[in-house]
Design a protein around this motif. Structure first.
Motif, PDB file in Angstrom:
ATOM      1  N   GLY A 118      17.192   6.475 -11.719  1.00 26.22           N
ATOM      2  CA  GLY A 118      16.541   5.739 -10.646  1.00 26.22           C
ATOM      3  C   GLY A 118      16.092   6.657  -9.518  1.00 26.22           C
ATOM      4  O   GLY A 118      16.496   7.817  -9.427  1.00 26.22           O
ATOM      5  N   TYR A 119      15.243   6.124  -8.649  1.00 28.12           N
ATOM      6  CA  TYR A 119      14.729   6.868  -7.506  1.00 28.12           C
ATOM      7  C   TYR A 119      14.873   6.020  -6.240  1.00 28.12           C
ATOM      8  O   TYR A 119      14.618   4.815  -6.263  1.00 28.12           O
ATOM      9  CB  TYR A 119      13.239   7.202  -7.690  1.00 28.12           C
ATOM     10  N   ASP A 120      15.282   6.652  -5.156  1.00 29.35           N
ATOM     11  CA  ASP A 120      15.324   5.951  -3.876  1.00 29.35           C
ATOM     12  C   ASP A 120      13.907   5.532  -3.505  1.00 29.35           C
ATOM     13  O   ASP A 120      13.025   6.375  -3.391  1.00 29.35           O
ATOM     14  CB  ASP A 120      15.862   6.866  -2.771  1.00 29.35           C
ATOM     15  N   PHE A 121      13.700   4.247  -3.298  1.00 23.06           N
ATOM     16  CA  PHE A 121      12.384   3.743  -2.903  1.00 23.06           C
ATOM     17  C   PHE A 121      12.344   3.436  -1.410  1.00 23.06           C
ATOM     18  O   PHE A 121      11.418   3.837  -0.711  1.00 23.06           O
ATOM     19  CB  PHE A 121      12.048   2.494  -3.720  1.00 23.06           C
ATOM     20  N   CYS A 122      13.343   2.740  -0.928  1.00 23.79           N
ATOM     21  CA  CYS A 122      13.446   2.434   0.503  1.00 23.79           C
ATOM     22  C   CYS A 122      14.878   2.714   0.962  1.00 23.79           C
ATOM     23  O   CYS A 122      15.825   2.563   0.190  1.00 23.79           O
ATOM     24  CB  CYS A 122      13.093   0.980   0.791  1.00 23.79           C
ATOM     25  N   ASP A 123      15.014   3.086   2.221  1.00 19.19           N
ATOM     26  CA  ASP A 123      16.336   3.434   2.752  1.00 19.19           C
ATOM     27  C   ASP A 123      17.279   2.245   2.764  1.00 19.19           C
ATOM     28  O   ASP A 123      18.494   2.405   2.657  1.00 19.19           O
ATOM     29  CB  ASP A 123      16.213   3.983   4.177  1.00 19.19           C
ATOM     30  N   ASN A 124      16.735   1.057   2.926  1.00 17.09           N
ATOM     31  CA  ASN A 124      17.549  -0.150   2.980  1.00 17.09           C
ATOM     32  C   ASN A 124      16.656  -1.365   2.703  1.00 17.09           C
ATOM     33  O   ASN A 124      15.431  -1.227   2.590  1.00 17.09           O
ATOM     34  CB  ASN A 124      18.262  -0.279   4.335  1.00 17.09           C
ATOM     35  N   SER A 162       7.504   8.887  -0.977  1.00 16.27           N
ATOM     36  CA  SER A 162       8.154  10.187  -1.127  1.00 16.27           C
ATOM     37  C   SER A 162       8.952  10.550   0.124  1.00 16.27           C
ATOM     38  O   SER A 162      10.055  11.089   0.043  1.00 16.27           O
ATOM     39  CB  SER A 162       7.112  11.272  -1.400  1.00 16.27           C
ATOM     40  N   GLU A 163       8.373  10.252   1.296  1.00 16.40           N
ATOM     41  CA  GLU A 163       9.009  10.609   2.569  1.00 16.40           C
ATOM     42  C   GLU A 163       9.744   9.440   3.212  1.00 16.40           C
ATOM     43  O   GLU A 163      10.412   9.616   4.233  1.00 16.40           O
ATOM     44  CB  GLU A 163       7.943  11.128   3.547  1.00 16.40           C
ATOM     45  N   HIS A 164       9.600   8.249   2.647  1.00 11.94           N
ATOM     46  CA  HIS A 164      10.209   7.032   3.209  1.00 11.94           C
ATOM     47  C   HIS A 164       9.726   6.783   4.633  1.00 11.94           C
ATOM     48  O   HIS A 164      10.505   6.475   5.534  1.00 11.94           O
ATOM     49  CB  HIS A 164      11.738   7.112   3.162  1.00 11.94           C
ATOM     50  N   THR A 185       0.853  -1.189   0.000  1.00 13.07           N
ATOM     51  CA  THR A 185       0.000   0.000   0.000  1.00 13.07           C
ATOM     52  C   THR A 185       0.889   1.239   0.000  1.00 13.07           C
ATOM     53  O   THR A 185       1.731   1.400   0.878  1.00 13.07           O
ATOM     54  CB  THR A 185      -0.912   0.030   1.236  1.00 13.07           C
ATOM     55  N   LEU A 186       0.711   2.084  -1.000  1.00 15.96           N
ATOM     56  CA  LEU A 186       1.564   3.252  -1.188  1.00 15.96           C
ATOM     57  C   LEU A 186       0.768   4.547  -1.113  1.00 15.96           C
ATOM     58  O   LEU A 186      -0.419   4.592  -1.441  1.00 15.96           O
ATOM     59  CB  LEU A 186       2.258   3.200  -2.552  1.00 15.96           C
ATOM     60  N   CYS A 187       1.444   5.579  -0.664  1.00 18.70           N
ATOM     61  CA  CYS A 187       0.940   6.943  -0.803  1.00 18.70           C
ATOM     62  C   CYS A 187       2.154   7.810  -1.098  1.00 18.70           C
ATOM     63  O   CYS A 187       3.281   7.435  -0.792  1.00 18.70           O
ATOM     64  CB  CYS A 187       0.235   7.411   0.475  1.00 18.70           C
ATOM     65  N   GLY A 188       1.947   8.956  -1.711  1.00 16.72           N
ATOM     66  CA  GLY A 188       3.076   9.800  -2.094  1.00 16.72           C
ATOM     67  C   GLY A 188       3.010  10.135  -3.563  1.00 16.72           C
ATOM     68  O   GLY A 188       1.965  10.002  -4.203  1.00 16.72           O
ATOM     69  N   GLU A 189       4.126  10.553  -4.127  1.00 20.21           N
ATOM     70  CA  GLU A 189       4.134  11.033  -5.506  1.00 20.21           C
ATOM     71  C   GLU A 189       3.756   9.943  -6.504  1.00 20.21           C
ATOM     72  O   GLU A 189       2.989  10.169  -7.430  1.00 20.21           O
ATOM     73  CB  GLU A 189       5.515  11.600  -5.848  1.00 20.21           C
TER      74      GLU A 189
END
Length: 399
Positions: free
Chosen positions: A177-183, A200-202, A65-69
């Motif tokens: 590419g885009y950062d999706f998760c910090d790790n 967007s905010e991780h 489940t996602l929210c953000g850009e």
């Protein structure tokens, strides 16, 4: 290892339809993974090593489940009951992910599955990127060198100057590419827990104890319908209003650009918060009601001198007095401009995730000719505002 194992156990318990059988234990040891790394000349992040040593997870379709850009851009959400994507206006979307499961039953089996899974992106694999899966055209890769999970749209993979060169592949990922998760562990939490993830905010929402969740509305506030009076040809001072210039000079003046810093509205503190606060000033884009700043004005603030030209006002917007009329909160259903009452449907999920205590909203149709321009020339837009965890007023537009 316990945290990784607990996450995978949670996934198994939560998604029995997807994983009806127990996960088999991994056949790999720490020594095996070191051997694999040397043979393939790749580096495994610690969390990924732990993952490989825990269970044998088959390839499967899983749901996040996602929210953000990205979520805002989709406009569709996956319906598990209908087994297809359907249109949605919600700011949360369910996404079907094709998760790539590596065979960890033995060293040879892993190496074979590694080559099979990364066959179409061998240069990326040599550059240190492990393919993890795909959703709606976005490829998911783990950067083994940095332990960051990236998204890249499948067509952007072909932007590489040399599709067979690992160096060119890394440059392509860094550019497109885009950062999706910090790790990798955060990625596992998104997959395994099913909680809403703001890409967007991780931020993974829903970890807070229930008792710390804010109420949908600030029930102790006076309930009022918000209306505007007639447009004024003279400056409106010391009262709630939309348009014109502010009554008070803020300590820090927002930098005006097409994208923000133009004075839009002033709402006074009618017992809503700290009595030292006189009012809140809202600043928006030059021509539209997308909020860029909300500024708290406290007692002792200087009056604003329009001749100084320090502040820009919203264009194409008349100056209206805002009128607060007491109303039965049960009649404030979120579709009318109001203080108190029911939170607008468009803002409900976002306010819950961001732990905003709802105060009120202003709809596009509050002005006679729909001058706010929240969502274009229609009546669907809403500006919702409330208090964050630190007591600061927060505002956002929804359409």
């Amino acid at each position: 290892m316990s945290n990784i194992k607990a996450l995978l156990d949670e996934l198994k318990t939560r998604e029995k339809d997807i994983f009806p059988n127990d996960f088999a234990k991994s056949g790999l040891t720490a020594k095996d993974i070191t051997e694999i790394g040397k043979e393939l000349k790749i580096k495994f992040p610690v969390s990924f090593k732990t993952f490989l040593r825990t269970y044998q997870i088959p390839s499967a379709k899983v749901y996040i489940t996602l929210c953000g850009e990205y979520a805002d851009a989709f406009g569709v959400t996956f319906s598990r009951s209908e087994n297809k994507y359907i249109d949605t206006e919600e700011d949360e979307v369910l996404v079907e992910v094709d998760w790539a499961g590596y065979d960890v039953s033995s060293v040879d089996s892993f190496i074979k599955s590694y080559h099979d899974i990364n066959d179409g992106t061998s240069a990326w694999a040599k550059a240190g990127y492990f393919y993890l899966g795909e959703f709606r055209g976005y490829q998911i890769f783990l950067d083994g060198k940095e332990d960051v999970v990236y998204l890249i749209y499948h067509e952007d993979l072909f932007e590489s100057e040399d599709y067979e060169d690992p160096k060119a592949a890394r440059e392509c990922m860094e550019e497109n590419g885009y950062d999706f998760c910090d790790n990798f562990e955060q990625f596992l939490k998104v997959i395994c827990t099913g909680k809403t993830y703001d890409e967007s905010e991780h931020i993974l929402y829903g970890d807070e104890p229930v008792e710390e969740q804010p109420k949908d509305t600030a029930s102790d506030l006076t309930s009022c319908i918000l209306k505007v009076g007639e447009a004024s040809d003279t400056p409106i001072k010391n009262q709630d209003k939309i348009g014109g210039f502010p009554t008070y000079l803020p300590e820090k003046i927002p930098k005006a650009s097409d994208y923000g810093g133009h004075f839009f509205m002033e709402i006074y503190n009618h017992g809503f918060a700290d009595p030292e606060i006189i009012c809140w000033q809202f600043y928006s884009q030059k021509f539209a009601c997308y909020i860029s700043d909300v500024i708290e004005i406290r007692k002792g603030a200087k009056l604003y001198d329009e001749s100084s030209k320090l502040i820009k006002k919203r264009r194409w917007l008349h100056e209206f007095p805002l009128i607060l009329e007491p109303a039965d909160p049960k009649k404030l259903d979120g579709t009318v401009s109001a203080i108190g009452g029911k939170i607008p449907k468009l803002a409900k999920n976002a306010f819950k995730r961001k732990k905003i205590i709802y105060l009120g909203c202003i709809t596009e149709k509050i002005t006679p000719t729909k001058e706010l321009y929240i969502s274009g020339y229609n009546e669907d837009g809403v500006l919702a505002f409330g208090f964050d965890a630190k007591g600061a007023l927060y505002a956002e537009t929804y359409e």
